[in-house]
Design a protein around this motif. Structure first.
Motif, short mmCIF file in Angstrom:
data_model
loop_
_atom_site.label_atom_id
_atom_site.label_comp_id
_atom_site.label_asym_id
_atom_site.label_seq_id
_atom_site.Cartn_x
_atom_site.Cartn_y
_atom_site.Cartn_z
N ASP A 122 0.22 1.12 -13.29
CA ASP A 122 0.49 2.12 -12.33
C ASP A 122 0.40 1.29 -10.79
OD1 ASP A 122 1.28 4.60 -11.06
OD2 ASP A 122 -0.99 4.88 -10.89
N CYS A 123 -0.82 0.82 -10.70
CA CYS A 123 -1.05 0.20 -9.27
C CYS A 123 -2.18 -0.98 -9.67
CB CYS A 123 -1.53 1.05 -8.17
SG CYS A 123 -3.22 1.86 -8.52
N ILE A 124 -2.44 -1.77 -8.59
CA ILE A 124 -3.55 -2.56 -8.52
C ILE A 124 -4.39 -2.53 -7.57
CG2 ILE A 124 -4.02 -5.22 -8.57
CD1 ILE A 124 -1.13 -5.85 -9.88
N SER B 142 -1.28 -8.23 3.70
CA SER B 142 -1.12 -7.08 2.80
C SER B 142 -0.06 -7.19 2.11
CB SER B 142 -1.23 -5.80 4.17
OG SER B 142 -2.16 -6.05 4.69
N VAL B 143 0.19 -7.92 1.53
CA VAL B 143 1.37 -7.88 0.13
C VAL B 143 0.69 -8.56 -0.83
CG1 VAL B 143 3.55 -8.22 -0.60
CG2 VAL B 143 3.31 -7.81 1.88
N LEU B 144 0.41 -7.89 -1.90
CA LEU B 144 0.20 -8.40 -3.09
C LEU B 144 1.24 -8.87 -3.89
CD1 LEU B 144 -2.76 -7.36 -5.50
CD2 LEU B 144 -0.47 -8.00 -6.50
N THR B 145 1.35 -10.25 -4.16
CA THR B 145 2.74 -10.84 -4.98
C THR B 145 2.17 -11.07 -6.37
OG1 THR B 145 3.54 -11.53 -2.86
CG2 THR B 145 4.34 -12.54 -4.89
N MET B 146 3.15 -10.86 -7.44
CA MET B 146 3.08 -11.15 -8.66
C MET B 146 3.99 -12.33 -9.23
SD MET B 146 3.15 -8.59 -12.26
CE MET B 146 1.61 -7.83 -11.58
N ALA B 147 3.77 -13.21 -9.19
CA ALA B 147 4.81 -14.61 -9.43
C ALA B 147 4.80 -14.76 -10.97
CB ALA B 147 4.25 -15.69 -8.79
N GLU C 273 0.69 -1.06 -0.12
CA GLU C 273 0.17 0.10 -0.06
C GLU C 273 0.68 1.18 -0.14
OE1 GLU C 273 -3.46 -0.03 2.49
OE2 GLU C 273 -2.85 -2.02 2.98
N THR C 274 2.26 1.01 -0.12
CA THR C 274 2.93 2.39 0.15
C THR C 274 3.10 2.74 -1.16
OG1 THR C 274 4.23 1.42 1.90
CG2 THR C 274 5.37 3.25 0.55
N GLU D 31 -10.83 -2.24 -1.33
CA GLU D 31 -10.49 -0.64 -1.16
C GLU D 31 -9.24 -0.12 -0.94
OE1 GLU D 31 -13.14 1.37 -1.26
OE2 GLU D 31 -14.41 -0.32 -2.05
N LYS D 32 -8.12 -1.03 -1.43
CA LYS D 32 -6.91 -0.66 -1.32
C LYS D 32 -6.10 -0.80 -2.51
CE LYS D 32 -6.70 -2.58 3.53
NZ LYS D 32 -5.99 -3.59 4.33
N ASP D 33 -5.28 0.21 -2.58
CA ASP D 33 -4.34 0.22 -4.02
C ASP D 33 -3.10 -0.45 -3.64
OD1 ASP D 33 -6.14 1.22 -5.71
OD2 ASP D 33 -5.62 3.33 -5.01
N TYR D 34 -2.42 -1.24 -4.47
CA TYR D 34 -1.22 -1.74 -4.14
C TYR D 34 -0.21 -1.35 -5.23
CZ TYR D 34 -3.53 -4.76 -0.85
OH TYR D 34 -4.25 -5.27 0.22
N TYR D 35 1.15 -0.86 -4.62
CA TYR D 35 1.97 -0.45 -5.58
C TYR D 35 3.15 -0.99 -5.71
CZ TYR D 35 -0.94 3.73 -5.01
OH TYR D 35 -2.09 4.62 -5.07
N SER D 36 3.77 -1.28 -6.73
CA SER D 36 5.34 -1.95 -6.93
C SER D 36 6.16 -1.55 -5.88
CB SER D 36 5.81 -1.94 -8.23
OG SER D 36 6.88 -2.59 -8.38
#
Length: 95
Positions: free
Chosen positions: A55-57, A87-92, A7-8, A61-66
């Motif tokens: 840009d983000c995913i 609270s960490v979205l991972t793209m494998a 979310e940062t 209600e939360k936006d996740y940034y790389s």
């Protein structure tokens, strides 16, 4: 390779190239692109090939940034699986 999203807020983008995404987060996600319309990907569904800079995913209600240290280009014709944990979205990414 894994790319983590938190979310940062970050100005780092992830650029797919005909990448197929599998949403394994348990909820719908919305890809927010730099110069293309948003794309909603339902829970446990697979996208067509995506080639627009992310840009983000958004998930819920939360936006996740790389979290990657720089803009990142995904190799062409790859597959990426999205998961969400602690609270960490991972793209494998697999090529």
């Amino acid at each position: 390779m894994n790319i983590c999203f938190t979310e940062t807020p970050s100005r780092k983008t992830v650029k797919p190239s005909k990448t197929i995404f599998l949403n394994n987060t348990g909820g719908d996600v919305t890809f927010k692109f730099v110069t293309a319309p948003d794309l909603v990907l339902g829970a446990y569904t697979i996208s067509n090939g995506v080639s627009a800079a992310i840009d983000c995913i958004r998930q819920g209600e939360k936006d996740y940034y790389s979290c990657h240290s720089q803009n990142f280009a995904i190799p062409g014709d790859s597959t990426a699986v999205l998961t969400l944990s602690n609270s960490v979205l991972t793209m494998a990414i697999s090529t």
